[in-house]
Design a protein around this motif. Structure first.
Motif, PDB file in Angstrom:
ATOM      1  N   ILE A 205       0.862  -1.181   0.000  1.00 48.08           N
ATOM      2  CA  ILE A 205       0.000   0.000   0.000  1.00 48.08           C
ATOM      3  C   ILE A 205       0.897   1.230   0.000  1.00 48.08           C
ATOM      4  O   ILE A 205       2.053   1.160   0.424  1.00 48.08           O
ATOM      5  CB  ILE A 205      -0.957   0.034   1.216  1.00 48.08           C
ATOM      6  N   LEU A 206       0.383   2.335  -0.473  1.00 48.33           N
ATOM      7  CA  LEU A 206       1.154   3.573  -0.482  1.00 48.33           C
ATOM      8  C   LEU A 206       1.256   4.139   0.920  1.00 48.33           C
ATOM      9  O   LEU A 206       0.320   4.038   1.719  1.00 48.33           O
ATOM     10  CB  LEU A 206       0.498   4.604  -1.399  1.00 48.33           C
ATOM     11  N   ALA A 207       2.379   4.768   1.220  1.00 42.64           N
ATOM     12  CA  ALA A 207       2.564   5.406   2.522  1.00 42.64           C
ATOM     13  C   ALA A 207       1.797   6.725   2.556  1.00 42.64           C
ATOM     14  O   ALA A 207       1.385   7.262   1.526  1.00 42.64           O
ATOM     15  CB  ALA A 207       4.042   5.651   2.768  1.00 42.64           C
ATOM     16  N   ASN A 208       1.610   7.260   3.751  1.00 39.56           N
ATOM     17  CA  ASN A 208       0.893   8.524   3.906  1.00 39.56           C
ATOM     18  C   ASN A 208       1.825   9.724   3.886  1.00 39.56           C
ATOM     19  O   ASN A 208       1.408  10.830   4.199  1.00 39.56           O
ATOM     20  CB  ASN A 208       0.077   8.520   5.198  1.00 39.56           C
ATOM     21  N   ARG A 209       3.083   9.501   3.567  1.00 37.15           N
ATOM     22  CA  ARG A 209       4.015  10.609   3.423  1.00 37.15           C
ATOM     23  C   ARG A 209       5.170  10.190   2.522  1.00 37.15           C
ATOM     24  O   ARG A 209       5.413   9.010   2.323  1.00 37.15           O
ATOM     25  CB  ARG A 209       4.528  11.118   4.761  1.00 37.15           C
ATOM     26  N   VAL A 210       5.854  11.187   1.963  1.00 36.88           N
ATOM     27  CA  VAL A 210       7.011  10.933   1.112  1.00 36.88           C
ATOM     28  C   VAL A 210       8.238  11.561   1.757  1.00 36.88           C
ATOM     29  O   VAL A 210       8.121  12.416   2.629  1.00 36.88           O
ATOM     30  CB  VAL A 210       6.817  11.507  -0.319  1.00 36.88           C
ATOM     31  N   GLY A 211       9.405  11.139   1.315  1.00 36.25           N
ATOM     32  CA  GLY A 211      10.652  11.662   1.867  1.00 36.25           C
ATOM     33  C   GLY A 211      10.906  13.091   1.429  1.00 36.25           C
ATOM     34  O   GLY A 211      10.485  13.523   0.355  1.00 36.25           O
ATOM     35  N   GLU A 212      11.632  13.820   2.248  1.00 38.03           N
ATOM     36  CA  GLU A 212      11.947  15.225   1.962  1.00 38.03           C
ATOM     37  C   GLU A 212      13.257  15.310   1.186  1.00 38.03           C
ATOM     38  O   GLU A 212      14.275  15.736   1.689  1.00 38.03           O
ATOM     39  CB  GLU A 212      12.076  16.007   3.274  1.00 38.03           C
ATOM     40  N   ARG A 213      13.237  14.856  -0.062  1.00 43.79           N
ATOM     41  CA  ARG A 213      14.438  14.913  -0.891  1.00 43.79           C
ATOM     42  C   ARG A 213      14.552  16.263  -1.552  1.00 43.79           C
ATOM     43  O   ARG A 213      13.560  16.933  -1.809  1.00 43.79           O
ATOM     44  CB  ARG A 213      14.384  13.857  -1.974  1.00 43.79           C
ATOM     45  N   ARG A 214      15.771  16.606  -1.874  1.00 39.19           N
ATOM     46  CA  ARG A 214      15.976  17.839  -2.639  1.00 39.19           C
ATOM     47  C   ARG A 214      15.581  17.582  -4.084  1.00 39.19           C
ATOM     48  O   ARG A 214      15.810  16.514  -4.613  1.00 39.19           O
ATOM     49  CB  ARG A 214      17.438  18.255  -2.598  1.00 39.19           C
TER      50      ARG A 214
ATOM     51  N   ASN B  34       2.995  15.800   0.906  1.00 40.96           N
ATOM     52  CA  ASN B  34       2.712  15.275   2.248  1.00 40.96           C
ATOM     53  C   ASN B  34       1.423  15.852   2.808  1.00 40.96           C
ATOM     54  O   ASN B  34       0.648  15.152   3.459  1.00 40.96           O
ATOM     55  CB  ASN B  34       3.868  15.564   3.198  1.00 40.96           C
ATOM     56  N   MET B  35       1.181  17.137   2.548  1.00 35.73           N
ATOM     57  CA  MET B  35      -0.043  17.757   3.028  1.00 35.73           C
ATOM     58  C   MET B  35      -1.268  17.076   2.397  1.00 35.73           C
ATOM     59  O   MET B  35      -2.243  16.757   3.085  1.00 35.73           O
ATOM     60  CB  MET B  35      -0.044  19.247   2.685  1.00 35.73           C
ATOM     61  N   LEU B  36      -1.206  16.794   1.091  1.00 35.27           N
ATOM     62  CA  LEU B  36      -2.321  16.124   0.424  1.00 35.27           C
ATOM     63  C   LEU B  36      -2.480  14.686   0.908  1.00 35.27           C
ATOM     64  O   LEU B  36      -3.600  14.206   1.081  1.00 35.27           O
ATOM     65  CB  LEU B  36      -2.118  16.138  -1.086  1.00 35.27           C
ATOM     66  N   LEU B  37      -1.378  13.990   1.122  1.00 32.57           N
ATOM     67  CA  LEU B  37      -1.462  12.604   1.585  1.00 32.57           C
ATOM     68  C   LEU B  37      -2.006  12.524   3.010  1.00 32.57           C
ATOM     69  O   LEU B  37      -2.700  11.571   3.355  1.00 32.57           O
ATOM     70  CB  LEU B  37      -0.090  11.934   1.499  1.00 32.57           C
ATOM     71  N   GLN B  38      -1.693  13.501   3.843  1.00 33.06           N
ATOM     72  CA  GLN B  38      -2.247  13.500   5.195  1.00 33.06           C
ATOM     73  C   GLN B  38      -3.725  13.856   5.183  1.00 33.06           C
ATOM     74  O   GLN B  38      -4.495  13.397   6.010  1.00 33.06           O
ATOM     75  CB  GLN B  38      -1.473  14.474   6.079  1.00 33.06           C
ATOM     76  N   ARG B  39      -4.111  14.663   4.218  1.00 35.16           N
ATOM     77  CA  ARG B  39      -5.517  15.036   4.103  1.00 35.16           C
ATOM     78  C   ARG B  39      -6.370  13.861   3.638  1.00 35.16           C
ATOM     79  O   ARG B  39      -7.499  13.694   4.068  1.00 35.16           O
ATOM     80  CB  ARG B  39      -5.612  16.156   3.088  1.00 35.16           C
ATOM     81  N   PHE B  40      -5.808  13.053   2.737  1.00 42.14           N
ATOM     82  CA  PHE B  40      -6.506  11.896   2.189  1.00 42.14           C
ATOM     83  C   PHE B  40      -5.665  10.645   2.426  1.00 42.14           C
ATOM     84  O   PHE B  40      -5.056  10.113   1.494  1.00 42.14           O
ATOM     85  CB  PHE B  40      -6.764  12.085   0.691  1.00 42.14           C
ATOM     86  N   PRO B  41      -5.617  10.138   3.647  1.00 42.38           N
ATOM     87  CA  PRO B  41      -4.739   8.996   3.926  1.00 42.38           C
ATOM     88  C   PRO B  41      -5.278   7.708   3.307  1.00 42.38           C
ATOM     89  O   PRO B  41      -6.458   7.579   3.021  1.00 42.38           O
ATOM     90  CB  PRO B  41      -4.751   8.916   5.456  1.00 42.38           C
ATOM     91  N   ASN B  42      -4.357   6.766   3.122  1.00 40.11           N
ATOM     92  CA  ASN B  42      -4.738   5.448   2.610  1.00 40.11           C
ATOM     93  C   ASN B  42      -5.328   4.618   3.736  1.00 40.11           C
ATOM     94  O   ASN B  42      -4.909   4.740   4.894  1.00 40.11           O
ATOM     95  CB  ASN B  42      -3.507   4.717   2.058  1.00 40.11           C
ATOM     96  N   LYS B  43      -6.265   3.766   3.392  1.00 37.88           N
ATOM     97  CA  LYS B  43      -6.823   2.867   4.382  1.00 37.88           C
ATOM     98  C   LYS B  43      -5.901   1.682   4.519  1.00 37.88           C
ATOM     99  O   LYS B  43      -5.359   1.175   3.539  1.00 37.88           O
ATOM    100  CB  LYS B  43      -8.222   2.419   3.965  1.00 37.88           C
ATOM    101  N   SER B  44      -5.703   1.202   5.722  1.00 40.27           N
ATOM    102  CA  SER B  44      -4.758   0.106   5.953  1.00 40.27           C
ATOM    103  C   SER B  44      -5.343  -1.252   5.616  1.00 40.27           C
ATOM    104  O   SER B  44      -4.664  -2.239   5.650  1.00 40.27           O
ATOM    105  CB  SER B  44      -4.284   0.138   7.401  1.00 40.27           C
ATOM    106  N   HIS B  45      -6.630  -1.315   5.312  1.00 32.70           N
ATOM    107  CA  HIS B  45      -7.243  -2.595   4.964  1.00 32.70           C
ATOM    108  C   HIS B  45      -7.890  -2.501   3.593  1.00 32.70           C
ATOM    109  O   HIS B  45      -8.184  -1.422   3.097  1.00 32.70           O
ATOM    110  CB  HIS B  45      -8.303  -2.978   6.007  1.00 32.70           C
ATOM    111  N   VAL B  46      -8.101  -3.623   2.987  1.00 40.29           N
ATOM    112  CA  VAL B  46      -8.747  -3.676   1.680  1.00 40.29           C
ATOM    113  C   VAL B  46     -10.191  -4.062   1.896  1.00 40.29           C
ATOM    114  O   VAL B  46     -10.488  -5.043   2.569  1.00 40.29           O
ATOM    115  CB  VAL B  46      -8.038  -4.703   0.769  1.00 40.29           C
ATOM    116  N   SER B  47     -11.105  -3.274   1.345  1.00 45.10           N
ATOM    117  CA  SER B  47     -12.529  -3.591   1.552  1.00 45.10           C
ATOM    118  C   SER B  47     -13.117  -4.345   0.394  1.00 45.10           C
ATOM    119  O   SER B  47     -12.589  -4.482  -0.637  1.00 45.10           O
ATOM    120  CB  SER B  47     -13.321  -2.327   1.770  1.00 45.10           C
TER     121      SER B  47
END
Length: 115
Positions: free
Chosen positions: A28-37, A102-115
């Motif tokens: 599953i996709l994470a709810n944040r990404v790394g702070e790379r340059r 990261n702001m968008l991913l925190q606003r719309f987080p992924n669900k940890s289960h599959v429905s």
């Protein structure tokens, strides 16, 4: 064929066996990404700059003798700057910076289960 094959490790059609390779983390996709340059673009006007510096070196760093080379370099730099501004206005890269993503991913987080 020196590359290893995954053919024996992955399940075939009609084969009830599970694959030998198992993911170490859930897929599953994470709810944040790394702070790379962000990567810098390629350098522009290198040839004009080197011609200008070679002219300066030959003429003991006098601007009057290298007026044409200096003008060519500044024209190239202004064209490159205008092209960079147009790309940023048009959004050609299509990538968001990590903090906005990261702001968008925190606003719309992924669900940890599959429905």
């Amino acid at each position: 064929m020196a590359t290893p094959s995954l053919r024996g490790r992955l399940p075939r059609l009609g084969n009830p066996r599970r694959p030998i390779l198992k993911p170490s983390k859930p897929l599953i996709l994470a709810n944040r990404v790394g702070e790379r340059r962000r990567e810098r673009g390629e350098a522009t006007c290198i040839t004009e700059m080197s011609v200008m510096m070679a002219c300066w070196k030959q003429n003991e760093f006098r601007d009057e003798a290298c007026r044409k080379e200096i003008q060519d370099f500044f024209e190239c730099a202004s064209k490159a700057e205008a092209a960079r501004k147009m790309r940023s206005i048009q959004g050609e890269s299509g990538n968001l910076p990590p903090n906005k993503l990261n702001m968008l991913l925190q606003r719309f987080p992924n669900k940890s289960h599959v429905s």
